[in-house]
Design a protein around this motif. Structure first.
Motif, PDB file in Angstrom:
ATOM      1  N   ARG A  59       0.832  -1.201   0.000  1.00 12.84           N
ATOM      2  CA  ARG A  59       0.000   0.000   0.000  1.00 12.84           C
ATOM      3  C   ARG A  59       0.868   1.252   0.000  1.00 12.84           C
ATOM      4  NH1 ARG A  59      -5.513   0.234   2.441  1.00 12.84           N
ATOM      5  NH2 ARG A  59      -5.955   0.362   0.255  1.00 12.84           N
ATOM      6  N   PRO A  60       0.642   2.178  -0.948  1.00 12.35           N
ATOM      7  CA  PRO A  60       1.384   3.438  -0.934  1.00 12.35           C
ATOM      8  C   PRO A  60       1.005   4.277   0.290  1.00 12.35           C
ATOM      9  CG  PRO A  60       0.246   3.114  -3.032  1.00 12.35           C
ATOM     10  CD  PRO A  60      -0.257   2.076  -2.086  1.00 12.35           C
ATOM     11  N   VAL A  61       1.986   4.954   0.858  1.00 14.25           N
ATOM     12  CA  VAL A  61       1.748   5.846   1.990  1.00 14.25           C
ATOM     13  C   VAL A  61       2.347   7.214   1.676  1.00 14.25           C
ATOM     14  CG1 VAL A  61       1.690   3.988   3.703  1.00 14.25           C
ATOM     15  CG2 VAL A  61       3.845   5.109   3.190  1.00 14.25           C
ATOM     16  N   LEU A  62       1.842   8.220   2.350  1.00 14.25           N
ATOM     17  CA  LEU A  62       2.333   9.574   2.143  1.00 14.25           C
ATOM     18  C   LEU A  62       3.381   9.934   3.180  1.00 14.25           C
ATOM     19  CD1 LEU A  62      -0.946  11.554   1.442  1.00 14.25           C
ATOM     20  CD2 LEU A  62       0.653  10.574  -0.185  1.00 14.25           C
ATOM     21  N   LYS A  63       4.402  10.623   2.732  1.00 13.43           N
ATOM     22  CA  LYS A  63       5.392  11.234   3.618  1.00 13.43           C
ATOM     23  C   LYS A  63       5.274  12.732   3.370  1.00 13.43           C
ATOM     24  CE  LYS A  63      10.296  11.762   4.350  1.00 13.43           C
ATOM     25  NZ  LYS A  63      11.596  11.590   3.700  1.00 13.43           N
TER      26      LYS A  63
END
Length: 118
Positions: A59-63
């Motif tokens: 799953r892509p996550v935001l930084k």
């Protein structure tokens, strides 16, 4: 085509590597209420992450503020700037996705679709 004068956050250089996706959209500034402007970077990051999610096993996550990570490595990013042209103000929304390549000098911090399990 290629992008030769790319900029990242805080004016850092950004290299558009062949085989990747990079685009900039100009959105009239008056089309977004001022009360929503602070949410624009987060909204664009969420949009990119949600678009990539069905194609990946991680799953892509935001930084914050503008990076999209997959398995702890940057695979995409966004940049938003204000621009004035012919007396009109625009939000320039830039999106870059490492599709086939990523910067070799950042190999520990970045990735691309070829390296991410799907």
């Amino acid at each position: 085509d290629s992008q030769r004068k790319g900029r990242g956050t805080s004016g850092r250089s950004w290299v558009a590597v062949d085989g990747n996706l990079f685009l900039t959209c100009a959105v009239p500034a008056n089309s977004i209420p001022m009360s929503k402007i602070t949410l624009l970077p987060l909204s664009m990051g969420v949009l990119v992450a949600q678009s990539l999610d069905p194609m990946l096993s991680y799953r892509p996550v935001l930084k914050w503020p503008n990076d999209v990570l997959v398995d702890g490595k940057k695979i995409a990013g966004t940049l938003i700037e204000n621009h004035r042209a012919n007396g009109d103000d625009f939000w320039l929304i830039g999106i870059g996705v490492n599709v086939n390549n990523h910067p070799e000098q950042l190999s520990k911090e970045s990735s691309d679709f070829r390296e991410v399990p799907r």
